[in-house]
Motif scaffolding. Structure first.
Motif, PDB file in Angstrom:
ATOM      1  N   PHE A  65       0.990  -1.182  -0.068  1.00 44.66           N
ATOM      2  CA  PHE A  65      -0.069   0.106   0.013  1.00 44.66           C
ATOM      3  C   PHE A  65       0.882   1.260  -0.034  1.00 44.66           C
ATOM      4  CE2 PHE A  65      -1.802   3.241   2.797  1.00 44.66           C
ATOM      5  CZ  PHE A  65      -2.944   3.806   1.814  1.00 44.66           C
ATOM      6  N   HIS A  66       0.517   2.287  -0.971  1.00 40.61           N
ATOM      7  CA  HIS A  66       1.230   3.351  -0.918  1.00 40.61           C
ATOM      8  C   HIS A  66       0.518   4.799  -1.072  1.00 40.61           C
ATOM      9  CE1 HIS A  66       3.746   6.416  -3.298  1.00 40.61           C
ATOM     10  NE2 HIS A  66       4.666   5.991  -2.578  1.00 40.61           N
ATOM     11  N   VAL A  67       0.966   5.623  -0.333  1.00 37.66           N
ATOM     12  CA  VAL A  67       0.159   7.053  -0.431  1.00 37.66           C
ATOM     13  C   VAL A  67       1.272   8.179  -1.204  1.00 37.66           C
ATOM     14  CG1 VAL A  67      -0.992   8.669   0.749  1.00 37.66           C
ATOM     15  CG2 VAL A  67      -1.212   6.420   1.636  1.00 37.66           C
ATOM     16  N   LEU A  68       0.623   8.987  -1.917  1.00 33.82           N
ATOM     17  CA  LEU A  68       1.353   9.976  -2.559  1.00 33.82           C
ATOM     18  C   LEU A  68       0.374  11.190  -2.135  1.00 33.82           C
ATOM     19  CD1 LEU A  68       3.658  10.756  -4.285  1.00 33.82           C
ATOM     20  CD2 LEU A  68       2.309  10.640  -6.143  1.00 33.82           C
ATOM     21  N   LYS A  69       1.113  11.995  -1.391  1.00 33.00           N
ATOM     22  CA  LYS A  69       0.267  13.251  -0.797  1.00 33.00           C
ATOM     23  C   LYS A  69       0.722  14.487  -1.431  1.00 33.00           C
ATOM     24  CE  LYS A  69       1.548  12.650   3.411  1.00 33.00           C
ATOM     25  NZ  LYS A  69       1.567  12.835   4.872  1.00 33.00           N
ATOM     26  N   ALA A  70      -0.207  15.419  -1.407  1.00 30.09           N
ATOM     27  CA  ALA A  70      -0.310  17.005  -1.694  1.00 30.09           C
ATOM     28  C   ALA A  70      -0.788  17.573  -0.529  1.00 30.09           C
ATOM     29  CB  ALA A  70      -0.806  17.344  -2.967  1.00 30.09           C
ATOM     30  N   SER A  71      -0.090  17.803   0.445  1.00 33.98           N
ATOM     31  CA  SER A  71      -0.738  18.585   1.642  1.00 33.98           C
ATOM     32  C   SER A  71       0.484  19.786   1.716  1.00 33.98           C
ATOM     33  CB  SER A  71      -0.741  17.553   2.963  1.00 33.98           C
ATOM     34  OG  SER A  71       0.554  17.482   3.391  1.00 33.98           O
ATOM     35  N   ARG A  72       0.125  20.491   2.908  1.00 36.21           N
ATOM     36  CA  ARG A  72       0.874  21.715   2.985  1.00 36.21           C
ATOM     37  C   ARG A  72       2.386  21.347   3.179  1.00 36.21           C
ATOM     38  NH1 ARG A  72      -0.748  24.902   8.256  1.00 36.21           N
ATOM     39  NH2 ARG A  72       0.226  23.044   9.206  1.00 36.21           N
ATOM     40  N   ALA A  73       2.577  19.980   3.724  1.00 32.52           N
ATOM     41  CA  ALA A  73       3.922  19.980   3.803  1.00 32.52           C
ATOM     42  C   ALA A  73       4.845  19.599   2.740  1.00 32.52           C
ATOM     43  CB  ALA A  73       4.079  18.496   4.726  1.00 32.52           C
ATOM     44  N   GLU A  74       4.098  19.124   1.653  1.00 32.26           N
ATOM     45  CA  GLU A  74       4.661  18.878   0.461  1.00 32.26           C
ATOM     46  C   GLU A  74       4.361  19.857  -0.682  1.00 32.26           C
ATOM     47  OE1 GLU A  74       3.630  15.339   2.485  1.00 32.26           O
ATOM     48  OE2 GLU A  74       2.266  16.682   1.415  1.00 32.26           O
ATOM     49  N   PHE A  75       3.324  20.731  -0.590  1.00 33.44           N
ATOM     50  CA  PHE A  75       2.850  21.717  -1.337  1.00 33.44           C
ATOM     51  C   PHE A  75       2.534  23.016  -0.449  1.00 33.44           C
ATOM     52  CE2 PHE A  75      -0.342  22.592  -4.961  1.00 33.44           C
ATOM     53  CZ  PHE A  75       0.279  23.577  -5.511  1.00 33.44           C
ATOM     54  N   PRO A  76       3.298  23.820  -0.119  1.00 33.25           N
ATOM     55  CA  PRO A  76       3.334  25.262   0.712  1.00 33.25           C
ATOM     56  C   PRO A  76       2.218  25.867   0.343  1.00 33.25           C
ATOM     57  CG  PRO A  76       5.742  24.580   0.535  1.00 33.25           C
ATOM     58  CD  PRO A  76       4.858  23.606  -0.574  1.00 33.25           C
ATOM     59  N   ALA A  77       2.071  26.041  -1.055  1.00 31.24           N
ATOM     60  CA  ALA A  77       1.059  26.978  -1.576  1.00 31.24           C
ATOM     61  C   ALA A  77      -0.625  26.629  -1.182  1.00 31.24           C
ATOM     62  CB  ALA A  77       0.896  27.016  -2.950  1.00 31.24           C
ATOM     63  N   LEU A  78      -0.552  25.442  -0.489  1.00 31.18           N
ATOM     64  CA  LEU A  78      -2.154  25.245   0.136  1.00 31.18           C
ATOM     65  C   LEU A  78      -2.307  25.666   1.523  1.00 31.18           C
ATOM     66  CD1 LEU A  78      -2.118  21.272  -0.609  1.00 31.18           C
ATOM     67  CD2 LEU A  78      -3.120  23.210  -2.177  1.00 31.18           C
ATOM     68  N   ASP A  79      -1.202  26.136   2.231  1.00 27.95           N
ATOM     69  CA  ASP A  79      -1.568  26.807   3.438  1.00 27.95           C
ATOM     70  C   ASP A  79      -2.617  27.788   3.314  1.00 27.95           C
ATOM     71  OD1 ASP A  79      -1.226  27.459   5.951  1.00 27.95           O
ATOM     72  OD2 ASP A  79       0.836  28.445   5.799  1.00 27.95           O
ATOM     73  N   GLY A  80      -3.664  27.701   4.213  1.00 28.73           N
ATOM     74  CA  GLY A  80      -4.607  28.701   4.334  1.00 28.73           C
ATOM     75  C   GLY A  80      -5.924  28.411   3.207  1.00 28.73           C
ATOM     76  N   GLN A  81      -5.419  27.288   2.293  1.00 27.97           N
ATOM     77  CA  GLN A  81      -6.677  27.200   1.306  1.00 27.97           C
ATOM     78  C   GLN A  81      -7.701  26.056   1.595  1.00 27.97           C
ATOM     79  OE1 GLN A  81      -6.696  29.175  -1.217  1.00 27.97           O
ATOM     80  NE2 GLN A  81      -4.791  30.236  -0.235  1.00 27.97           N
ATOM     81  N   SER A  82      -7.550  25.514   2.698  1.00 29.11           N
ATOM     82  CA  SER A  82      -8.396  24.522   3.185  1.00 29.11           C
ATOM     83  C   SER A  82      -8.594  23.273   2.179  1.00 29.11           C
ATOM     84  CB  SER A  82      -9.787  25.238   3.457  1.00 29.11           C
ATOM     85  OG  SER A  82      -9.491  26.097   4.517  1.00 29.11           O
ATOM     86  N   VAL A  83      -7.746  22.944   1.557  1.00 29.34           N
ATOM     87  CA  VAL A  83      -7.537  21.714   0.630  1.00 29.34           C
ATOM     88  C   VAL A  83      -6.418  20.952   0.473  1.00 29.34           C
ATOM     89  CG1 VAL A  83      -9.556  22.611  -1.086  1.00 29.34           C
ATOM     90  CG2 VAL A  83      -7.174  23.046  -1.444  1.00 29.34           C
ATOM     91  N   SER A  84      -6.602  19.736   0.446  1.00 23.79           N
ATOM     92  CA  SER A  84      -5.306  18.885   0.235  1.00 23.79           C
ATOM     93  C   SER A  84      -5.741  17.628  -0.473  1.00 23.79           C
ATOM     94  CB  SER A  84      -4.430  18.318   1.414  1.00 23.79           C
ATOM     95  OG  SER A  84      -5.354  17.865   2.578  1.00 23.79           O
ATOM     96  N   TYR A  85      -4.882  16.733  -0.893  1.00 25.92           N
ATOM     97  CA  TYR A  85      -4.976  15.779  -1.902  1.00 25.92           C
ATOM     98  C   TYR A  85      -4.137  14.492  -1.833  1.00 25.92           C
ATOM     99  CZ  TYR A  85      -6.491  15.098  -7.070  1.00 25.92           C
ATOM    100  OH  TYR A  85      -6.703  14.485  -8.244  1.00 25.92           O
ATOM    101  N   ALA A  86      -4.520  13.395  -1.888  1.00 29.13           N
ATOM    102  CA  ALA A  86      -3.940  12.178  -1.595  1.00 29.13           C
ATOM    103  C   ALA A  86      -4.059  11.182  -2.665  1.00 29.13           C
ATOM    104  CB  ALA A  86      -3.864  11.450  -0.288  1.00 29.13           C
ATOM    105  N   VAL A  87      -3.313  10.643  -3.430  1.00 31.13           N
ATOM    106  CA  VAL A  87      -3.288   9.160  -4.121  1.00 31.13           C
ATOM    107  C   VAL A  87      -3.140   8.200  -3.480  1.00 31.13           C
ATOM    108  CG1 VAL A  87      -2.516   8.101  -6.194  1.00 31.13           C
ATOM    109  CG2 VAL A  87      -3.001  10.682  -6.227  1.00 31.13           C
ATOM    110  N   LEU A  88      -3.944   7.097  -3.352  1.00 34.80           N
ATOM    111  CA  LEU A  88      -3.848   5.837  -2.772  1.00 34.80           C
ATOM    112  C   LEU A  88      -3.896   4.628  -3.714  1.00 34.80           C
ATOM    113  CD1 LEU A  88      -6.689   6.382  -0.069  1.00 34.80           C
ATOM    114  CD2 LEU A  88      -4.324   7.130  -0.022  1.00 34.80           C
ATOM    115  N   GLU A  89      -2.670   3.961  -3.460  1.00 34.02           N
ATOM    116  CA  GLU A  89      -2.297   2.699  -4.346  1.00 34.02           C
ATOM    117  C   GLU A  89      -2.546   1.364  -3.758  1.00 34.02           C
ATOM    118  OE1 GLU A  89       0.317   3.464  -7.808  1.00 34.02           O
ATOM    119  OE2 GLU A  89       1.202   4.659  -6.298  1.00 34.02           O
TER     120      GLU A  89
END
Length: 206
Positions: A65-89
């Protein structure tokens, strides 16, 4: 991408992103258009995340099982935008163990394959569902939930949207058995003996 075509995956990811935009944000409102770390060169690249490109060149599924994330930690532009993303394999027979996102609900979109999913509410009631390709499922904020690919032959691929730039993750098995919680506390809590707790902890040791 394995085994779907690149065009199909791109189309489904675009659809999932549109769905993500409709999720209710859970982060505090900000008083500026966006937030950027001090000293950041602000241009189009700051608002672009390229970490998902690897999915389009991947020829075989990951072995676990593998997760690829786009949260504030990986994508700083998300800070304050109330959204994030993850791909689950999910390779065949793999599981995303019971866990909690303390700061956001999760909207899961099954892009390929099938998944057994569920969550437990505060009344200790279990809600489960068998999801097929194209289905969506909502995991309410802060509740224990899981996903499982029970298919013995086919890989599964899903995308999750979160109503926070930093949803947080508390994995129950890892938190309980890979920390320094006293063995006696765990043994009493699980109505078992210390030897059993120590055996469980060994499975999570480095």
């Amino acid at each position: 991408m394995y085994p779907s075509s690149t065009f199909k995956i791109l189309s489904l990811m675009i659809h999932a992103f549109i769905i993500m935009q409709t999720t209710m944000g859970g982060d505090p409102d900000i008083l500026t258009d966006f937030i950027a770390p001090e000293g950041t060169n602000i241009n189009g690249s700051f608002f672009t995340f390229t970490g998902m490109r690897v999915l389009l060149t991947q020829e075989t599924p990951p072995p676990t099982f593998h997760v690829l994330k786009a949260s504030r930690a990986e994508f700083p532009a998300l800070d304050g935008q109330s959204v994030s993303y993850a791909v689950l394999e999910f390779p065949t027979g793999s599981v995303n163990p019971p866990h909690v996102h303390p700061r956001a609900s999760e909207l899961l979109f099954v892009v390929q394959g099938s998944l057994q999913v569920g969550f437990v509410d505060t009344n200790n009631k279990l809600f489960t569902q068998s999801l097929q390709t194209g289905d969506l499922f909502i995991f309410p904020k802060g509740l224990v939930h899981f996903q499982f690919n029970s298919d013995s032959k086919n890989y599964a691929f899903a995308i999750s949207a979160f109503g926070s730039a930093s949803a947080g993750l508390v994995s129950l098995p890892n938190t309980l058995f890979n920390t320094t919680i006293d063995d006696n506390v765990l043994a009493l809590s699980f109505k078992t003996d210390v030897a059993t707790i120590q055996t469980l902890k060994k499975a999570f040791s480095p």
